[in-house]
Design a protein around this motif. Structure first.
Motif, PDB file in Angstrom:
ATOM      1  N   ILE A  30       0.870  -1.178   0.000  1.00 58.82           N
ATOM      2  CA  ILE A  30       0.000   0.000   0.000  1.00 58.82           C
ATOM      3  C   ILE A  30       0.907   1.226   0.000  1.00 58.82           C
ATOM      4  N   ASP A  31       0.937   1.925  -1.092  1.00 57.22           N
ATOM      5  CA  ASP A  31       1.862   3.049  -1.222  1.00 57.22           C
ATOM      6  C   ASP A  31       1.582   4.148  -0.194  1.00 57.22           C
ATOM      7  N   ASN A  32       2.668   4.725   0.305  1.00 57.64           N
ATOM      8  CA  ASN A  32       2.589   5.908   1.176  1.00 57.64           C
ATOM      9  C   ASN A  32       1.804   5.682   2.464  1.00 57.64           C
ATOM     10  N   HIS A  33       1.755   4.446   2.907  1.00 59.86           N
ATOM     11  CA  HIS A  33       1.102   4.140   4.179  1.00 59.86           C
ATOM     12  C   HIS A  33       1.952   3.113   4.928  1.00 59.86           C
ATOM     13  N   TYR A  34       1.897   3.196   6.260  1.00 56.85           N
ATOM     14  CA  TYR A  34       2.460   2.109   7.056  1.00 56.85           C
ATOM     15  C   TYR A  34       1.560   0.898   6.894  1.00 56.85           C
ATOM     16  N   TRP A  35       2.159  -0.252   6.613  1.00 57.35           N
ATOM     17  CA  TRP A  35       1.412  -1.512   6.635  1.00 57.35           C
ATOM     18  C   TRP A  35       2.360  -2.616   7.079  1.00 57.35           C
ATOM     19  N   PHE A  65       6.965 -13.451  13.606  1.00 55.09           N
ATOM     20  CA  PHE A  65       7.309 -12.845  12.315  1.00 55.09           C
ATOM     21  C   PHE A  65       6.660 -11.478  12.248  1.00 55.09           C
ATOM     22  N   VAL A  66       7.422 -10.482  11.838  1.00 56.21           N
ATOM     23  CA  VAL A  66       6.823  -9.174  11.544  1.00 56.21           C
ATOM     24  C   VAL A  66       7.629  -8.514  10.444  1.00 56.21           C
ATOM     25  N   GLU A  67       6.911  -7.953   9.512  1.00 61.20           N
ATOM     26  CA  GLU A  67       7.552  -7.241   8.414  1.00 61.20           C
ATOM     27  C   GLU A  67       6.622  -6.107   8.006  1.00 61.20           C
ATOM     28  N   SER A  68       7.193  -4.928   7.806  1.00 61.78           N
ATOM     29  CA  SER A  68       6.378  -3.781   7.415  1.00 61.78           C
ATOM     30  C   SER A  68       6.891  -3.213   6.108  1.00 61.78           C
ATOM     31  N   LYS A  86      10.622  -2.339   1.673  1.00 63.33           N
ATOM     32  CA  LYS A  86      10.906  -1.192   0.793  1.00 63.33           C
ATOM     33  C   LYS A  86       9.790  -1.007  -0.235  1.00 63.33           C
ATOM     34  N   GLY A  87       8.579  -1.157   0.256  1.00 58.70           N
ATOM     35  CA  GLY A  87       7.407  -0.882  -0.572  1.00 58.70           C
ATOM     36  C   GLY A  87       6.968  -2.041  -1.442  1.00 58.70           C
ATOM     37  N   LEU A 138      -8.080  -2.023  -1.834  1.00 59.52           N
ATOM     38  CA  LEU A 138      -6.667  -2.358  -2.063  1.00 59.52           C
ATOM     39  C   LEU A 138      -6.225  -3.514  -1.167  1.00 59.52           C
ATOM     40  N   ARG A 139      -6.679  -3.507   0.098  1.00 59.04           N
ATOM     41  CA  ARG A 139      -6.199  -4.547   1.029  1.00 59.04           C
ATOM     42  C   ARG A 139      -6.880  -5.892   0.792  1.00 59.04           C
ATOM     43  N   ARG A 140      -7.950  -5.908   0.007  1.00 60.04           N
ATOM     44  CA  ARG A 140      -8.695  -7.158  -0.175  1.00 60.04           C
ATOM     45  C   ARG A 140      -7.951  -8.189  -1.026  1.00 60.04           C
ATOM     46  N   SER A 141      -6.822  -7.792  -1.598  1.00 57.13           N
ATOM     47  CA  SER A 141      -6.013  -8.808  -2.283  1.00 57.13           C
ATOM     48  C   SER A 141      -5.095  -9.535  -1.297  1.00 57.13           C
ATOM     49  N   ALA A 142      -5.067  -9.091  -0.044  1.00 56.42           N
ATOM     50  CA  ALA A 142      -4.348  -9.863   0.985  1.00 56.42           C
ATOM     51  C   ALA A 142      -5.050 -11.208   1.151  1.00 56.42           C
TER      52      ALA A 142
END
Lengths: 194, 173
Positions: free
Chosen positions: B90-95, B108-111, B116-117, B163-167
């Motif tokens: 998700i561009d320009n947002h913390y996720w 496990f954690v990865e942001s 790197k986007g 956008l997040r629904r492809s997770a």
């Protein structure tokens, strides 16, 4: 009779120890051992390295919390003068630049859920302030909108106790390494009604 | 005091200590189990990604949700096989994607800062081996994978939700 008492005592001990643990978990007592003004936090939240007590309390009160590398969480149940937070009073949370990518303050009721309110506001944070305002900001907290023009407001329930959680995402080393001494917001009580 | 009295007091202290540390040790697994059951019941089955609605006072189940985040959640049960997990960028947002074992520990954690986007695509396995691509070992058969997306304001929800629904998470055998 004496034999029965001697036999029952260990069972009472078991019940007492279990009950004390359950009370500690429910109250969160003594587990958030790092204090900074009115704020409390702990190390290694969400991690297997956390203490037994911290893991148990976080499981109940902050299940699925992020580990330190992503976010640190401070909690406050009292204002900066040590008085319990209560919806009969209004408060100003005042602070400056926080060494983190993003931060916010959220109010929760005693049931650990967001507090119902008509406005649909539950939190305020860095996103509410312009770059110029980040170094000196105020957030109002109260049952009624006492914020005034341009001041973010977090509603709480009249007459009900509540607590505040300060989240700091991607905290910088200066905050991670100085959780008990880093400059954090103050919580200043304003007016109270009966 | 009689010898029996002393023994009883010693046993009482030991029992209190066992009771205290027993409850402390068992609480995370018990609480995680209840949360796992609740989310799985809502999903209908494990190993499915649920895209949770915007957090509000009306949403109950998991305590102390952040009202500034959008959550997608997958309860996993690796007894059925390995689990493929994908998270879009998700561009320009913390996720972030965080995975918790059955004792509430984040293993496990990865942001977005770590990737790197780039999006995340991995296979979760309790064997830690097998398959192709990126394999992550799970310390427990059951657990929870949680996707967080930070909204700059709650008005962004409608734009970020599609956008997040492809997770996704699904068993790959």
């Amino acid at each position: 009779m004496k034999a029965i008492i001697l036999a029952v005592l260990p069972l009472l001990g078991l019940a007492g120890g279990s009950g004390f643990a359950a009370w500690q978990i429910k109250s969160g007592s003594s587990t958030l051992s790092i204090e900074n003004g009115p704020w409390q936090t702990a190390e290694n939240i969400g991690s297997a390295d956390a203490s037994l007590q911290t893991r148990a309390v976080i499981a109940l009160r902050g299940l699925l919390a992020l580990p330190d590398s992503e976010a640190i969480y401070y909690n406050a149940v009292k204002d900066s003068d040590g008085q319990m937070l209560n919806g009969n009073c209004t408060y100003h949370i005042k602070g400056g630049t926080l060494a983190a990518r993003w931060w916010s303050v959220t109010a929760y009721g005693k049931d650990n859920y967001l507090i119902p309110n008509r406005s649909g506001y539950y939190s305020a944070g860095s996103g509410a302030f312009s770059a110029d305002q980040q170094s000196d900001w105020t957030i109002a907290v109260g049952a009624d909108n006492v914020a005034g023009p341009g001041l973010p407001w977090i509603p709480v329930a009249k007459g009900q106790p509540f607590d505040l959680t300060l989240r700091a995402y991607h905290a910088e080393d200066s905050l991670l390494a100085n959780r008990s001494s880093a400059a954090l917001p103050t919580i200043e009580r304003q007016e109270c009604s009966a | 005091m009689s010898k029996a009295g002393i023994i009883s007091i010693v046993l009482t202290v030991i029992a209190a200590i066992i009771g205290y540390f027993g409850v402390m040790a068992l609480a995370p697994g018990y609480i995680m189990g209840r949360a796992w059951d609740g989310v799985t019941e809502r999903a209908g089955a494990p190993n499915m990604m649920i895209h949770m609605p915007l957090p509000s006072a009306a949403r109950r189940g998991i305590v102390r949700l952040s009202p500034d985040l959008i959550y997608s959640i997958c309860t996993f049960d690796l007894s059925k096989g390995d689990l493929a997990i994908t998270v879009p960028a998700i561009d320009n947002h913390y996720w972030s994607l965080t995975m918790f074992d059955d004792q509430t520990n984040a293993f496990f954690v990865e942001s977005d800062r770590d990737t790197k986007g780039q999006p995340i695509s991995l296979t979760l396995s309790n064997k830690g081996t097998g398959g192709e691509g990126r394999i992550v070992a799970s310390p427990s058969q059951k657990g929870i994978a949680l996707v967080r997306i930070l909204m700059n304001n709650r008005g962004e929800y409608d734009a970020l939700d599609p956008l997040r629904r492809s997770a996704d998470c699904k068993i790959v055998g």
